[in-house]
Design a protein around this motif. Structure first.
Motif, PDB file in Angstrom:
ATOM      1  N   MET B   1      42.467   4.640  69.497  1.00  0.00           N
ATOM      2  CA  MET B   1      41.528   5.127  68.047  1.00  0.00           C
ATOM      3  C   MET B   1      40.231   4.260  68.931  1.00  0.00           C
ATOM      4  O   MET B   1      39.141   5.145  68.371  1.00  0.00           O
ATOM      5  CB  MET B   1      42.018   3.753  67.246  1.00  0.00           C
ATOM      6  N   PHE B   5      36.348   6.337  68.192  1.00  0.00           N
ATOM      7  CA  PHE B   5      34.796   5.312  67.415  1.00  0.00           C
ATOM      8  C   PHE B   5      34.091   5.335  68.184  1.00  0.00           C
ATOM      9  O   PHE B   5      32.286   5.434  68.075  1.00  0.00           O
ATOM     10  CB  PHE B   5      35.791   4.374  67.066  1.00  0.00           C
ATOM     11  N   GLY B  19      40.598   9.037  60.615  1.00  0.00           N
ATOM     12  CA  GLY B  19      41.457   8.187  60.609  1.00  0.00           C
ATOM     13  C   GLY B  19      41.138   6.938  59.037  1.00  0.00           C
ATOM     14  O   GLY B  19      41.470   6.115  59.461  1.00  0.00           O
ATOM     15  N   LEU B  20      39.799   7.225  59.236  1.00  0.00           N
ATOM     16  CA  LEU B  20      38.827   6.495  58.103  1.00  0.00           C
ATOM     17  C   LEU B  20      39.076   6.228  56.660  1.00  0.00           C
ATOM     18  O   LEU B  20      39.070   7.408  56.699  1.00  0.00           O
ATOM     19  CB  LEU B  20      37.362   6.239  58.711  1.00  0.00           C
ATOM     20  N   LYS B  21      39.338   5.055  56.131  1.00  0.00           N
ATOM     21  CA  LYS B  21      39.512   5.452  54.568  1.00  0.00           C
ATOM     22  C   LYS B  21      38.266   4.951  53.490  1.00  0.00           C
ATOM     23  O   LYS B  21      37.635   3.504  53.765  1.00  0.00           O
ATOM     24  CB  LYS B  21      40.457   4.947  54.091  1.00  0.00           C
ATOM     25  N   THR B  22      37.945   4.427  52.621  1.00  0.00           N
ATOM     26  CA  THR B  22      37.181   3.706  51.624  1.00  0.00           C
ATOM     27  C   THR B  22      37.920   3.534  50.541  1.00  0.00           C
ATOM     28  O   THR B  22      38.690   4.863  49.678  1.00  0.00           O
ATOM     29  CB  THR B  22      36.135   4.399  51.384  1.00  0.00           C
TER      30      THR B  22
END
Lengths: 298, 254
Positions: B1, B5, B19-22
């Motif tokens: 991960m 990044f 793989g990022l979310k908001t």
């Protein structure tokens, strides 16, 4: 809270209450001479460990003199406790030397990572909350506490994104880390507020879900306001402004739950004259005194 | 991960990691940009703190573009940011847009030596009375060995680095720069005296002499330099700046 690690080194959860439950200020070189000249009545000072990992010169000259009559917190920003890889043992050695030299009342670090593949990014970066990260973070904290021979405080982060790979709430993750390692919690109320706005959480409910019995220090700082790609508010943990009113309110609520705590005013950018920070530290003491008065009346 | 990044942090045009979310489904790229910005801005700020004269010589906009390129290509290898900037001078030397400023890399070298001196180990200068006693025995002088302050650094440059640095400490920087002969070669002695770092212009021969002392040569041997220099004046300068911390008659420095 169950103790899943039978080999944990430091029992008892809460950190030693060695810093006084008063207002403290982040020590900045801009204020060294003023502090020596005026000896202000500040509850404690806090420094970033990495700034003092040098052989000699003015930084040590001033810190030795200021530390001589004021409690000290050493706050690390470079251990990368949330990192994928093993801890940097050379950095741990430098920390051990620094702690032996200044014998601070408190040592703390962050739930974040800052190094990867040999590079250091000088920022507190987020990790997914799942079983893998939990095992690594706990192993890292066990190692830090073993190497330094003392309990540490872990600071809750300010974050801007969340991960699809997360399987736990941040509060459950932190509770689990505190339970397994026996470390204490450095409750950063500004980080908490910033994250709750950024991820649309209820800040008071989030606060109540933390292992508050383990709190050994509180941080307060200013933030900047921006918006995300959808125009929703996005706060930045910028440490470049006075503590926001909403954060003061949340702080008063936190104190009503934890009782008085060593409370640091953090300012790392656009640093004002020392008395401006001293006034904010005094404001924290007023909040704590008001709480004590209410308690006594109840 | 963190590999993906980390890579994306240092590449301004790279897409934000997967793989990022908001919470509201907004594009995470804008939020990821906060981290990317923090990393580069904080490293550029650290370089600006260490290289203020380089920044003044090229202007803030040029400097920040230069420093950002350096930071992306050479992120710190250690969390101790005091040591971030070793290698910046070499980068400046090979930075094509700065090719018209041949002195710039040596000014960066001088500022880096100043950072090193600032944080170097502490040591007490030899008291003047003790030094005078040791200089009194003239016959023993050539065999005298001097131990020098841990902060001492030297720079020999083909450019007027000390004058350029000093001009930026002056009240009227433009006038001081106007009085600088850009054809001059200069040598610098950098040493921390108390809580301040001194940057002193010395003769090239004197720099050679001090370099020999640093290698452990006795006074007589070190004074045999290729370029001539004023030995008594140089010793006086070393004494006044607190550079000499011990003087032993011969053999090893204790």
């Amino acid at each position: 809270m169950t103790n899943a690690n039978p080999h944990r080194l430091f029992r008892g959860g809460a950190a030693p209450a060695a810093l006084p439950a008063r207002g403290g200020i982040g020590l900045k070189p801009e204020h060294y001479q003023y502090i020596l000249d005026t000896r202000p009545a500040i509850g404690f000072f806090e420094v970033h460990a990495e700034n003092y990992m040098v052989a000699g010169g003015p930084f040590h000259h001033y810190l030795e003199r200021i530390r001589a009559d004021t409690p000290l917190s050493i706050h690390g920003v470079g251990l990368s406790i949330g990192g994928d890889g093993p801890l940097d043992e050379a950095h741990l050695d430098r920390l051990a030397v620094l702690l032996a030299r200044y014998r601070p009342e408190s040592f703390s670090e962050h739930l974040a990572w800052s190094s990867h593949g040999g590079a250091f990014f000088n920022d507190l970066l987020p990790a997914p909350y799942n079983a893998g990260t939990l095992a690594r973070v706990c192993a890292h904290i066990d190692r830090v506490q073993e190497r330094l021979g003392r309990s540490m405080l872990l600071e809750n982060p300010a974050t801007y994104v969340e991960f699809e790979a997360s399987t736990m709430a941040e509060t459950d993750f932190i509770s689990e880390v505190v339970g397994r390692t026996g470390c204490g919690l450095l409750l950063d109320v500004n980080n908490l507020y910033v994250s709750c706005i950024n991820h649309h959480r209820d800040a008071r409910a989030y606060l109540r879900a933390l292992p508050l019995a383990a709190v050994g220090e509180i941080h307060l700082a200013g933030h900047a306001r921006e918006v995300d790609a959808a125009g929703a508010p996005m706060l930045i943990d910028s440490h470049d402004a006075p503590v926001a009113r909403e954060v003061w309110d949340l702080y008063a609520y936190a104190i009503s739950l934890t009782g008085p705590q060593p409370t640091l005013i953090e300012r790392d950018n656009d640093i004002p004259e020392f008395p401006v920070l001293a006034a904010e530290a005094r404001q924290a003491e007023i909040v704590m005194a008001r709480h004590a008065k209410l308690e006594a009346a109840a | 991960m963190s590999a993906a990044f980390a890579r994306a942090l240092l590449q301004p045009d790279a897409p934000c990691p997967a793989g990022l979310k908001t919470w509201n489904g907004s594009d995470p790229a804008k939020r990821f940009a906060v981290y990317r910005n923090n990393v580069v801005v904080s490293l550029v700020d650290a370089l600006a703190d260490s290289f203020p004269v380089v920044q003044a010589l090229v202007g803030e906009e040029f400097f920040r573009a230069l420093a950002a390129e350096f930071a992306r290509a050479n992120p710190p290898r250690s969390p101790v940011l005091a040591w971030y900037g070793d290698g910046f001078a070499d980068f400046v030397e090979n930075f094509p847009p700065a090719a018209g400023l041949p002195y710039l890399a040596d000014v960066a070298r001088l500022e880096w030596l100043r950072v090193e001196a600032w944080h170097a180990a502490d040591a007490k200068p030899l008291p003047l009375a003790e030094m005078a006693a040791r200089l009194a025995d003239e016959a023993a002088l050539p065999a005298l060995r001097l131990a020098l302050h841990p902060s001492l650094r030297l720079l020999r440059s083909a450019h007027p680095v000390v004058s350029l640095w000093a001009a930026h400490q002056a009240e009227d920087v433009s006038a001081a720069l106007g009085a600088t002969d850009f054809a001059d070669a200069e040598a610098a002695l950098v040493v921390r005296d108390g809580l301040d770092v001194d940057i002193l212009r010395i003769e090239p021969g004197a720099a050679e002499f001090v370099e020999s002392l640093l290698r452990g040569a006795a006074l007589g041997e070190a004074a045999q330099t290729a370029a001539p220099f004023d030995l008594p004046a140089t010793l006086g300068l070393l004494l006044r700046s607190g550079t000499i911390i011990e003087a032993t008659p011969s053999g090893r420095i204790s």
